[in-house]
Each structure stands twice: as C-alpha cells, then as structure tokens.
Design an enzyme around this catalytic site. Sequence first.
Site, PDB file in Angstrom:
ATOM      1  N   ASP A 149      -3.440 -10.858  -1.991  1.00 56.73           N
ATOM      2  CA  ASP A 149      -3.876 -10.288  -0.712  1.00 56.73           C
ATOM      3  C   ASP A 149      -5.352  -9.883  -0.832  1.00 56.73           C
ATOM      4  OD1 ASP A 149      -2.176  -8.659   1.734  1.00 56.73           O
ATOM      5  OD2 ASP A 149      -4.143  -7.815   1.280  1.00 56.73           O
ATOM      6  N   HIS A 183       0.807  -1.234   0.000  1.00 55.37           N
ATOM      7  CA  HIS A 183       0.000   0.000   0.000  1.00 55.37           C
ATOM      8  C   HIS A 183       0.839   1.283   0.000  1.00 55.37           C
ATOM      9  CE1 HIS A 183      -3.636  -2.262   0.501  1.00 55.37           C
ATOM     10  NE2 HIS A 183      -3.312  -2.721   1.689  1.00 55.37           N
ATOM     11  N   HIS A 239      -6.650  -7.230   0.106  1.00 58.24           N
ATOM     12  CA  HIS A 239      -6.732  -5.811  -0.211  1.00 58.24           C
ATOM     13  C   HIS A 239      -6.116  -5.525  -1.586  1.00 58.24           C
ATOM     14  CE1 HIS A 239      -6.654  -6.026   4.265  1.00 58.24           C
ATOM     15  NE2 HIS A 239      -7.599  -5.108   4.156  1.00 58.24           N
ATOM     16  N   ASP A 290      -4.872 -12.664   4.232  1.00 55.75           N
ATOM     17  CA  ASP A 290      -6.049 -12.077   4.887  1.00 55.75           C
ATOM     18  C   ASP A 290      -7.349 -12.357   4.129  1.00 55.75           C
ATOM     19  OD1 ASP A 290      -4.944 -10.447   2.939  1.00 55.75           O
ATOM     20  OD2 ASP A 290      -4.713  -8.686   4.212  1.00 55.75           O
TER      21      ASP A 290
HETATM   22 ZN   LIG Z   1      -4.200  -7.134   3.065  1.00 62.68          ZN
END
Ligand SMILES: [Zn+2]
Length: 396
Positions: free
Chosen positions: A171, A135, A173, A260
């Site tokens: 992931d 990120h 995200h 996750d």
């Molecule tokens: Zn993540």
Amino acid sequence: MSDSTLVIWDDVFSGYDFGPSHPLRPLRLELTMALAGQLGVLDRPGVTVQAPTSAPDDLLELVHDPMYVASVKRAPDDLMGRLSLKYGLGTGDVPIFRQMHEAAALVTGATVDAAKAVWEGTHQHAVNISGGLHHAMRGRASGFCVYDDPAVAIAWLLSQGATRVAYVDVDVHHGDGVEAAFYDDPRVLTLSLHESGRTLFPGTGWADQVGADEGVGANVNVALPMGTGDAGWLRAFEAVVPPVLRAFQPQVMLTQHGCDTHALDPLAHLLMSIDGQRVAYRRLHELAHELCGGKWIAVGGGGYEPVQVVPRAWTHLLAEATGAPVDGATPGDWRETARTKGNELAPTSLTDGRSVAWVPWEGGPGAEDDKVDQAVRETREAVFPHLGLDPMSVDG
Ligand SMILES: [Zn+2]
Ligand SMILES: [Zn+2]
C-alpha cells in the site's frame, strides 16, 4: 502454478461504508468483483468463492483492547461523541455509522477465514479484497480502519502455532497498525514499502524502525520519495523484499495490496501504473511458492480511484492468485456497469499499456543522487545486518 484458491466475498462487504463523501467507497469492491466475474476469473478450476464469517470478540481481542471493541459497538449510540473520539471514532477519517462494529468484524472475520484456509491447507491461496485495514491500532481507529484485519489474522496464525509469519504491505501508506502489533515479536516479519512519511499519512515508517527487543530485525520499512514510478518502485522492491524474505524463511505469507500507489490515486503521490502493480503481485505470488509452499493470503487495502484503478488492479490480483494473468480489453458489459454505478467512463483496457522495464539493484551504494536508491540504501543499512545480510551485496 496454483492448486486451489479461496476467494472470500459477499455483497454485504458494502456495509463497510463511511458515507457518500468519504473516499473509501464500497463501489471499488463491487466493480472489482464485477470485472473479475465477467472475465471468468472466479469460475476457474480450483477456485471457491465463499461468504465470510464474522469475527467474534475473542478473535478481535487477540489484537484489540476490549475497551476499544466495546466502544466501537457503542459508538452509533454515543450521541455526544466524546467517548468515541477518545478511541479515534467519529473523526473525518473514521466517521461513525450504524452497524459499524458488525461491518468491521465481518471484514476481519473474512481475513481470518482466508488465513484458516491457507494454514489448514484446504486451499493453497486465499484472497479477501475487502481486507487490508492496516492502520487500526490496539486501542484506536485510524485512517479509515476500525479493526486491523491483517494483524488479527496474523495473531490467529500465531495462536495456531505458527512461528514465522511474513507480512508484506505494498500500500502507498505505511502499514503502521500491523507494525505496532508485532513490533517486538520475532515471529512476525512486517515489511512495508510506502511513500515517505515526510509527505504522506501516517507520517511514520522510517528505515530505522527495525523492531524492538526480540523483534529487532523483523520490521522493515522502505520510505520512497514522492513521484516514484514503476521502475523505481520495482527496483526498490527487488533490492529489499526477496533477500529479506529469504533470510526470514516464512512458513506463510500475508500480503496487503493497497493500490493507492497508482498515479491516478487522489490521496497519494506515487506514479505507478496497473502494469507495475501487477508485476509486484506476480513477484509476491512467486515468492510464496519459492519460500513457503505457496501458503499465501492476500488482502486488499487502500485505493481511492474506484472506477479507473481499483477494479483493474485487484482483478489482476485475483487473476494472479487463481493461476494466470488476464490481458486485453475490459468487457463492454462491465464498462456499462461502471458507467451506471460510478457515473464516469471506465477504462477500455485491462492495463495502462506501460512498459515495466526497470534496472535491477546491483549492490554497492547505488546512485548517490537518486532518491529511490537513497531510500533503499537506508533500509538495507538499517536492517540487513540484523538479518545476517550484507547491505552492500546484491544477494544480501
Ligand atoms: Zn493506503
Ligand atoms: Zn500459486
């Protein structure tokens, strides 16, 4: 099917620590290495475990703004915090800690070390489970990430003359930092499968984000609905990832393995099991052998269940990268370590015992009322034509 694998590890990775109330706990890495170690995964033939080297500023600045790097270094002494906040430092997600720059530069250096080993051919595969901080942006910390180690490693590969690097991010995200770093660069394919930004941080990663300028067609997002489990996730993966990678023809693959996506993860809303996750790891490994001579760099990422999920997920990643899967029970000594350090009972089995049967995509529009198929259709329609692929055909 693996010649040699480099595992970058040092206990000092635990220094990347935002404090006891932050979800990114160093314990998840410690328990992973303990589990993999006790199962003998790290002692297999062809496996080298090596300590990382820190990334110097010129390496970080392949991706990051020098002003940002300077502010990370200064943050622990910025008592008022105003300068730091401008750069996303000192927030709830990225609290400032002593030696923050040093700890983050070490994680990034480790992923560059992994990339170097694979690109220069000293090892076929290389794994850095501490990495995957996808990120972080050019000039801003975000989502627990200070420096964007995958982006820096990819930029290093480009500096060495690589012209086709594939980044695959599983992931939960969206891999927004890596996407942003190479959004207009046709040399880097960024491909992220994630829970839709409608329900999850960072709120981006839509099918129609296909890249800009020369990079159009080299950015692929699959935004999955909340509640997606193994069968839907793997169906979406197979409908998008292999055809896109085959069209792109990478020279090297860097994959991000945030775990996750698991049903027990406290920060997201997908419902994968360890069994489904390890199928994804196996497929990425197979694709690296099929498409780029096994040149495969794997990094960690998110994963906020430090006892129940992360150690098992990434032990499977390490097992995959070092040549053979592991199965059966978790060792009793490891469960004892997990109980002592994590203060909870650890899982007794290395998998969740789930069936990962799933129905492959068969081409055409898919099921009209199925939200996973809708997501797949949106991605294929948005990006496949730019890659010379047919959105409706199973083979692309
Ligand atoms: Zn993540
Ligand atoms: Zn292999």
